[in-house]
Scaffold this motif. Structure first.
Motif, PDB file in Angstrom:
ATOM      1  N   PRO A 157       0.830  -1.206   0.000  1.00 34.84           N
ATOM      2  CA  PRO A 157       0.000   0.000   0.000  1.00 34.84           C
ATOM      3  C   PRO A 157       0.867   1.259   0.000  1.00 34.84           C
ATOM      4  O   PRO A 157       1.944   1.292   0.596  1.00 34.84           O
ATOM      5  CB  PRO A 157      -0.785  -0.101   1.315  1.00 34.84           C
ATOM      6  N   VAL A 158       0.365   2.299  -0.662  1.00 33.78           N
ATOM      7  CA  VAL A 158       1.009   3.615  -0.598  1.00 33.78           C
ATOM      8  C   VAL A 158       0.027   4.694  -0.153  1.00 33.78           C
ATOM      9  O   VAL A 158       0.434   5.790   0.236  1.00 33.78           O
ATOM     10  CB  VAL A 158       1.636   4.012  -1.953  1.00 33.78           C
ATOM     11  N   LEU A 159      -1.268   4.375  -0.190  1.00 27.40           N
ATOM     12  CA  LEU A 159      -2.317   5.335   0.179  1.00 27.40           C
ATOM     13  C   LEU A 159      -3.424   4.567   0.876  1.00 27.40           C
ATOM     14  O   LEU A 159      -3.882   3.538   0.366  1.00 27.40           O
ATOM     15  CB  LEU A 159      -2.846   6.007  -1.088  1.00 27.40           C
ATOM     16  N   GLY A 161      -7.227   7.933   1.863  1.00 25.58           N
ATOM     17  CA  GLY A 161      -6.879   9.256   1.353  1.00 25.58           C
ATOM     18  C   GLY A 161      -5.577   9.818   1.866  1.00 25.58           C
ATOM     19  O   GLY A 161      -5.201  10.940   1.495  1.00 25.58           O
ATOM     20  N   ARG A 162      -4.850   9.065   2.690  1.00 28.42           N
ATOM     21  CA  ARG A 162      -3.593   9.561   3.248  1.00 28.42           C
ATOM     22  C   ARG A 162      -2.428   8.668   2.821  1.00 28.42           C
ATOM     23  O   ARG A 162      -2.532   7.435   2.870  1.00 28.42           O
ATOM     24  CB  ARG A 162      -3.651   9.589   4.779  1.00 28.42           C
ATOM     25  N   GLY A 195     -15.598   3.765  -3.009  1.00 31.97           N
ATOM     26  CA  GLY A 195     -15.905   2.616  -2.169  1.00 31.97           C
ATOM     27  C   GLY A 195     -15.553   1.285  -2.790  1.00 31.97           C
ATOM     28  O   GLY A 195     -16.192   0.266  -2.499  1.00 31.97           O
ATOM     29  N   GLY A 196     -14.537   1.272  -3.639  1.00 29.58           N
ATOM     30  CA  GLY A 196     -14.096   0.029  -4.264  1.00 29.58           C
ATOM     31  C   GLY A 196     -14.779  -0.301  -5.566  1.00 29.58           C
ATOM     32  O   GLY A 196     -14.509  -1.355  -6.157  1.00 29.58           O
ATOM     33  N   SER A 201      -4.633  12.255  -6.608  1.00 31.61           N
ATOM     34  CA  SER A 201      -5.157  13.252  -7.535  1.00 31.61           C
ATOM     35  C   SER A 201      -6.108  12.646  -8.565  1.00 31.61           C
ATOM     36  O   SER A 201      -7.003  13.322  -9.063  1.00 31.61           O
ATOM     37  CB  SER A 201      -4.006  13.955  -8.252  1.00 31.61           C
ATOM     38  N   LEU A 202      -5.918  11.375  -8.867  1.00 33.93           N
ATOM     39  CA  LEU A 202      -6.848  10.704  -9.769  1.00 33.93           C
ATOM     40  C   LEU A 202      -8.212  10.472  -9.117  1.00 33.93           C
ATOM     41  O   LEU A 202      -9.187  10.177  -9.801  1.00 33.93           O
ATOM     42  CB  LEU A 202      -6.274   9.345 -10.203  1.00 33.93           C
ATOM     43  N   GLY A 203      -8.254  10.590  -7.789  1.00 32.04           N
ATOM     44  CA  GLY A 203      -9.497  10.354  -7.064  1.00 32.04           C
ATOM     45  C   GLY A 203      -9.445   9.131  -6.175  1.00 32.04           C
ATOM     46  O   GLY A 203     -10.455   8.761  -5.558  1.00 32.04           O
ATOM     47  N   SER A 204      -8.279   8.491  -6.073  1.00 31.15           N
ATOM     48  CA  SER A 204      -8.148   7.282  -5.266  1.00 31.15           C
ATOM     49  C   SER A 204      -8.171   7.613  -3.778  1.00 31.15           C
ATOM     50  O   SER A 204      -7.565   8.588  -3.339  1.00 31.15           O
ATOM     51  CB  SER A 204      -6.828   6.568  -5.581  1.00 31.15           C
ATOM     52  N   THR A 205      -8.848   6.782  -3.020  1.00 30.91           N
ATOM     53  CA  THR A 205      -8.759   6.860  -1.563  1.00 30.91           C
ATOM     54  C   THR A 205      -7.732   5.868  -1.035  1.00 30.91           C
ATOM     55  O   THR A 205      -7.156   6.067   0.032  1.00 30.91           O
ATOM     56  CB  THR A 205     -10.117   6.567  -0.918  1.00 30.91           C
TER      57      THR A 205
END
Length: 402
Positions: free
Chosen positions: A294-296, A299-300, A321-322, A351-355
């Protein structure tokens, strides 16, 4: 075919990557429909080390015609180019997957298996478990992550991050032994691992090399192998073997204390081997999963992400939500090869919108493929930094039916 992704990264010092453009993410963006629920786009990113170019497949899992699945060459210990894997399985798009054991220069004479570091599940079937953290082939893991980390899609059609741990046992009339590995290229010290038809035909010697903290440590000199067919021991050996394993057969490989326990087995003895993967966070069974890190999260960006080493990268982002997934790959052409740091990848995925976002194998492995509308085969959309296209152990495929 190039289009600008029209929004800014406002991520601060941690993520130095800035996506070109200035309109909000909700604005209309130039993209190409690959198939129902699957689109492709590309855009420039200005990283701290120089410009790079990104390719993104967006997969909308809200569309019942769409699914994500594991691309792999039919065996854990095998490799094939992403384009070949996608075409063989009928995927309309895909990217390369987990880090894998590509070389064994530290163990002369020992065959590199091509097997991945992390767990893998294909079509709900468990293929393998994770190697010990200290044995992984990939770069150093961020703090708080491990080889057990996965990105997967559950039977509820939602993508999520999780961790999958091996559970299993070896039962004989004399008692029960713990299972320490499943179809993995490195076993924990003192353990016993199980190898099934999913493994392939590659030698199992590498599983007894290295230690839990040092993958370059010498191979164990105390090993033993037991072949179990239809619930009974049919063969034993002091050295791990090779060759295809039949569907009704399990090969048990032991090292150190594990080897000593296997030496007590005898031909004709009844043996039952059970194994599975247990999720740390979700009770929803996984239809597919693969390793990385994981890197994010929520959202953090994870603490301690490398913000100094830039490279060509592959990553996956999760949004809505997946129900929406981004398959992200950088271009390896000379003009863009400086790439991004892992911290910058986290910023770009947000920035793409990934949480949530997950890093996969990069460098020469980074490959993104997609069909053009009406085509029956995929083409490689980025420029891999090696030529020809590198064979990889697995990947993520996007599948769509009309």
């Amino acid at each position: 075919m190039r289009s600008a992704l029209t929004f800014l990264t406002a991520f601060g010092a941690l993520a130095g990557a800035a996506l070109v453009g200035a309109a909000p993410a909700s604005s209309a963006q130039s993209s190409t429909s690959i198939a129902p629920g699957v689109t492709y786009r590309e855009f420039d990113i200005q990283g701290a080390k120089g410009p790079t170019h990104a390719h993104v497949i967006t997969v909308d899992l809200r569309d019942r015609r769409v699914r994500l699945g594991l691309l792999y060459p039919g065996a854990v210990a095998a490799r094939a180019p992403v384009s070949q894997l996608a075409d063989a399985q009928g995927a309309v798009a895909g990217v390369n997957g987990d880090f894998f054991n590509i070389t064994e220069t530290q163990h002369p004479g020992v065959e590199a298996t091509g097997s991945t570091d992390g767990p893998a599940i294909a079509n709900g079937h468990v293929l393998k478990a994770a190697v010990p953290d200290g044995q992984r082939f990939g770069p150093a893991l961020p703090p708080g992550t491990s080889t057990r980390d996965v990105l997967g899609v559950g039977v509820d059609r939602r993508a999520r991050l999780d961790a999958l741990s091996l559970t299993g046992s070896i039962r004989t009339p004399e008692g029960r032994l713990p299972l320490g590995g499943l179809n993995q290229y490195a076993l924990p010290v003192d353990s016993i691992g199980a190898y099934t038809s999913d493994w392939g035909s590659v030698s199992r010697v590498r599983a007894t090399c290295g230690t839990d903290t040092n993958r370059a440590a010498p191979c164990s000199t105390d090993t033993y192998e037991v072949t179990v067919r239809r619930g009974r021991v049919v063969a034993t050996s002091d050295t791990p073997g090779q060759g295809a394993i039949a569907a009704d057969t399990t090969v048990l490989v032991g090292r150190e204390e594990g080897a000593q326990k296997l030496r007590k087995f005898f031909k004709g003895e009844r043996v039952k081997v059970a194994h599975g993967l247990v999720a740390a966070h979700s009770r929803i069974p996984y239809s597919f999963a693969l390793g990385g890190y994981p890197v994010l999260r929520d959202g953090r960006p994870l603490a301690g992400l490398d913000d100094a080493t830039a490279a060509v990268r592959t990553a996956v982002g999760i949004a809505d939500g997946g129900k929406r997934v981004f398959l992200f790959a950088l271009d390896g052409a000379p003009a863009y090869r400086t790439g991004l740091t892992i911290a910058e990848v986290a910023g770009a995925m947000r920035s793409l919108g990934s949480t949530d976002a997950f890093s996969l194998d990069g460098g020469g492995s980074t490959t993104l493929v997609a069909r053009t509308p009406g085509a029956s085969a995929v083409t490689v959309r980025n420029h891999p930094s090696v030529d020809p296209e590198r064979p990889v152990a697995n990947g993520i495929g996007a599948f769509s039916r009309r």
